[in-house]
Scaffold this motif. Structure first.
Motif, PDB file in Angstrom:
ATOM      1  N   ALA A  94       8.978  44.778  32.968  1.00  0.00           N
ATOM      2  CA  ALA A  94       7.552  45.034  33.202  1.00  0.00           C
ATOM      3  C   ALA A  94       7.106  44.421  34.530  1.00  0.00           C
ATOM      4  CB  ALA A  94       6.733  44.465  32.048  1.00  0.00           C
ATOM      5  N   LEU A  95       7.570  43.208  34.798  1.00  0.00           N
ATOM      6  CA  LEU A  95       7.192  42.551  36.048  1.00  0.00           C
ATOM      7  C   LEU A  95       7.762  43.299  37.248  1.00  0.00           C
ATOM      8  CD1 LEU A  95       5.515  40.022  36.641  1.00  0.00           C
ATOM      9  CD2 LEU A  95       7.644  38.757  36.924  1.00  0.00           C
ATOM     10  N   GLY A  96       8.962  43.810  37.104  1.00  0.00           N
ATOM     11  CA  GLY A  96       9.561  44.584  38.189  1.00  0.00           C
ATOM     12  C   GLY A  96       8.781  45.865  38.457  1.00  0.00           C
ATOM     13  N   ARG A  97       8.361  46.525  37.386  1.00  0.00           N
ATOM     14  CA  ARG A  97       7.565  47.753  37.562  1.00  0.00           C
ATOM     15  C   ARG A  97       6.242  47.430  38.242  1.00  0.00           C
ATOM     16  NH1 ARG A  97       9.315  49.279  32.233  1.00  0.00           N
ATOM     17  NH2 ARG A  97       7.337  48.526  31.399  1.00  0.00           N
ATOM     18  N   LEU A  98       5.602  46.330  37.812  1.00  0.00           N
ATOM     19  CA  LEU A  98       4.328  45.955  38.427  1.00  0.00           C
ATOM     20  C   LEU A  98       4.519  45.593  39.896  1.00  0.00           C
ATOM     21  CD1 LEU A  98       1.320  45.371  38.124  1.00  0.00           C
ATOM     22  CD2 LEU A  98       1.909  43.018  37.510  1.00  0.00           C
ATOM     23  N   ARG A  99       5.621  44.915  40.181  1.00  0.00           N
ATOM     24  CA  ARG A  99       5.878  44.558  41.576  1.00  0.00           C
ATOM     25  C   ARG A  99       6.038  45.808  42.430  1.00  0.00           C
ATOM     26  NH1 ARG A  99       7.477  40.272  44.584  1.00  0.00           N
ATOM     27  NH2 ARG A  99       8.566  40.767  46.501  1.00  0.00           N
ATOM     28  N   ARG A 100       6.783  46.796  41.938  1.00  0.00           N
ATOM     29  CA  ARG A 100       6.957  48.049  42.698  1.00  0.00           C
ATOM     30  C   ARG A 100       5.625  48.768  42.862  1.00  0.00           C
ATOM     31  NH1 ARG A 100      11.690  48.160  39.589  1.00  0.00           N
ATOM     32  NH2 ARG A 100      10.731  49.504  38.023  1.00  0.00           N
ATOM     33  N   TYR A 101       4.814  48.781  41.778  1.00  0.00           N
ATOM     34  CA  TYR A 101       3.508  49.435  41.860  1.00  0.00           C
ATOM     35  C   TYR A 101       2.629  48.756  42.908  1.00  0.00           C
ATOM     36  CZ  TYR A 101      -1.341  50.414  40.680  1.00  0.00           C
ATOM     37  OH  TYR A 101      -2.661  50.731  40.750  1.00  0.00           O
ATOM     38  N   THR A 102       2.595  47.405  42.846  1.00  0.00           N
ATOM     39  CA  THR A 102       1.764  46.670  43.804  1.00  0.00           C
ATOM     40  C   THR A 102       2.238  46.908  45.233  1.00  0.00           C
ATOM     41  OG1 THR A 102       1.427  44.961  42.120  1.00  0.00           O
ATOM     42  CG2 THR A 102       0.872  44.380  44.390  1.00  0.00           C
ATOM     43  N   TRP A 103       3.562  46.891  45.414  1.00  0.00           N
ATOM     44  CA  TRP A 103       4.114  47.069  46.748  1.00  0.00           C
ATOM     45  C   TRP A 103       3.747  48.431  47.328  1.00  0.00           C
ATOM     46  CZ3 TRP A 103       5.549  45.439  51.129  1.00  0.00           C
ATOM     47  CH2 TRP A 103       6.390  46.161  51.948  1.00  0.00           C
ATOM     48  N   TRP A 104       3.965  49.486  46.549  1.00  0.00           N
ATOM     49  CA  TRP A 104       3.662  50.825  47.058  1.00  0.00           C
ATOM     50  C   TRP A 104       2.164  51.044  47.207  1.00  0.00           C
ATOM     51  CZ3 TRP A 104       7.100  53.038  49.669  1.00  0.00           C
ATOM     52  CH2 TRP A 104       8.445  52.910  49.334  1.00  0.00           C
ATOM     53  N   SER A 105       1.363  50.334  46.403  1.00  0.00           N
ATOM     54  CA  SER A 105      -0.097  50.462  46.534  1.00  0.00           C
ATOM     55  C   SER A 105      -0.577  49.865  47.849  1.00  0.00           C
ATOM     56  CB  SER A 105      -0.810  49.753  45.373  1.00  0.00           C
ATOM     57  OG  SER A 105      -0.478  50.374  44.160  1.00  0.00           O
ATOM     58  N   VAL A 106      -0.055  48.683  48.201  1.00  0.00           N
ATOM     59  CA  VAL A 106      -0.551  48.036  49.413  1.00  0.00           C
ATOM     60  C   VAL A 106       0.004  48.683  50.690  1.00  0.00           C
ATOM     61  CG1 VAL A 106      -0.969  45.825  48.274  1.00  0.00           C
ATOM     62  CG2 VAL A 106       1.263  46.260  49.306  1.00  0.00           C
ATOM     63  N   VAL A 107       1.191  49.305  50.596  1.00  0.00           N
ATOM     64  CA  VAL A 107       1.728  49.950  51.803  1.00  0.00           C
ATOM     65  C   VAL A 107       1.204  51.376  51.941  1.00  0.00           C
ATOM     66  CG1 VAL A 107       3.832  48.577  51.739  1.00  0.00           C
ATOM     67  CG2 VAL A 107       3.819  50.845  50.706  1.00  0.00           C
ATOM     68  N   ALA A 108       0.564  51.881  50.875  1.00  0.00           N
ATOM     69  CA  ALA A 108       0.070  53.257  50.940  1.00  0.00           C
ATOM     70  C   ALA A 108      -0.966  53.426  52.052  1.00  0.00           C
ATOM     71  CB  ALA A 108      -0.533  53.663  49.595  1.00  0.00           C
ATOM     72  N   GLY A 109      -1.825  52.397  52.219  1.00  0.00           N
ATOM     73  CA  GLY A 109      -2.849  52.476  53.281  1.00  0.00           C
ATOM     74  C   GLY A 109      -2.210  52.621  54.640  1.00  0.00           C
TER      75      GLY A 109
END
Length: 384
Positions: A8-23
């Motif tokens: 779960a933490l790994g999935r959240l980390r990937r989500y957070t990472w792609w969210s912040v680089v999306a901009g």
């Protein structure tokens, strides 16, 4: 960390990472399209392309650092200033050249966002304020006829990107801190269980070993004087040893914890075997279960003190339970002068007992009650 929490933490980390680089990805794509379709001249276009690459790379790089903790990045102020200057130059050049302003206004905003993410909290917002003001000023100065939309875009893009990145990283920080707190709680629970096990083993076997030693000494003294009584004490020693072995296995397997009733029964047996008349007033079963091992330890320590430090003839165990508040007293006579002088009890046994009571908000008191009397008092409660 369990496999489920790791996943779960790994999935959240990937989500957070792609969210912040999306901009950054959106801004990069928008600026490239603007360079391709609008054109800004043979000199300006490659320079603007270089500026875009520099800003996007720095933005990605510093947001990745921020993933280890909001506000914990490297403090490279001159590098941030240079990157911001490049972004401002590109923003000013396009503002004066009628480019697609929204994506170019986002270029300095990206720098402001990643600086906000890695800047310590105490300096973050003043720096963000200054950088935002510079970005807005550049839009207003070089925007010409589009100065007003350039100012609005610079302010809005900065606000949106800073808010989005800081919010995402703040949520990530909370999750990581929660996970660290959970792992710390697990480690503390293991340590607490080990201490409980050690205390239970000590409490339970302390009495048995004490009784075995006492009865062994009695049997030794009785040999040749009263052999039948000596054999009886020797048999009781063997039975106590078997009981100790059985209860040790129960403790190891988690089937048994020291209870106050057991401790009092053991104490009465040991004291009476030593020729001390012992009485019990009050019901040990009325003591709340969480406090039973604690007061059991009090009785065991008090019994040891009576045997070691007094010439007692009488001992009384008094139990009072009122609204979940428990008071257990061990009162004996026959206190020796040297023991009375040290009755405030700074010994290791009483010190450890005080620590155990303090963990539940209770306390232990000792004192001389009359010229030859001594009292050990333990107080603790639940529900208040």
């Amino acid at each position: 960390m369990t496999p489920q929490s790791t996943t779960a933490l790994g999935r959240l980390r990937r989500y957070t990472w792609w969210s912040v680089v999306a901009g950054g990805a959106v801004v990069g794509l928008g600026t490239v399209l603007d360079l391709v379709f609008n054109g800004h001249g043979p000199v300006a276009t490659p320079l603007l392309a270089v500026a875009v690459v520099v800003v996007i790379v720095q933005h990605t790089r510093y947001l990745r650092q921020a993933m280890s903790g909001l506000g914990r990045g490297e403090d490279r102020r001159w590098e941030h200033a240079a990157t911001f200057a490049v972004a401002l130059a590109a923003w000013g050049a396009v503002s004066a050249d009628d480019g697609f302003l929204p994506v170019w206004a986002a270029l300095p905003a990206l720098v402001v966002a990643h600086v906000a993410a890695i800047m310590p909290a105490g300096r973050r917002w003043p720096v963000v304020g200054v950088m935002s003001a510079l970005s807005i000023a550049v839009g207003g100065l070089f925007g010409g006829e589009q100065a007003r939309p350039a100012v609005v875009l610079a302010a809005s893009m900065t606000a949106v990107l800073v808010f989005a990145d800081v919010l995402q990283l703040w949520i990530w920080d909370l999750v990581v801190q929660h996970e660290q707190g959970r792992r710390t709680a697990e480690a503390l629970a293991v340590a607490e269980e080990r201490l409980r096990f050690a205390a239970d083993l000590h409490d339970i076997q302390g009495h048995h070993l004490q009784a075995i030693a006492l009865k062994g000494e009695l049997a030794q003294r009785l040999i040749g004087r009263d052999d039948d009584l000596a054999r009886r004490h020797a048999g009781e020693v063997a039975e106590l040893a078997r009981t100790a072995l059985r209860e040790t296995r129960d403790v190891v397997q988690g089937y048994r914890r020291a209870s106050l009733g057991t401790e009092i029964a053991n104490a009465v047996g040991v004291l009476r075997a030593a020729g001390i008349e012992t009485t019990v007033e009050g019901d040990a079963a009325g003591v709340p279960p969480p406090l039973q091992p604690l007061f059991g330890a009090l009785v065991r320590e008090g019994t040891t003190n009576v045997l070691r430090h007094s010439r007692a003839r009488r001992c009384a165990v008094l139990i009072d339970v009122v609204d979940g508040q428990v008071r257990v007293r061990l009162r004996n006579d026959g206190v020796r002068v040297d023991a009375a002088a040290g009755s405030e009890g700074s010994g290791a046994g009483l010190a450890g007992l005080r620590e155990r009571f303090a963990t539940v908000g209770g306390r232990v008191e000792v004192g001389v009650t009359d010229p030859e009397g001594f009292e050990l008092v333990g107080r603790a409660g639940v529900g208040r």
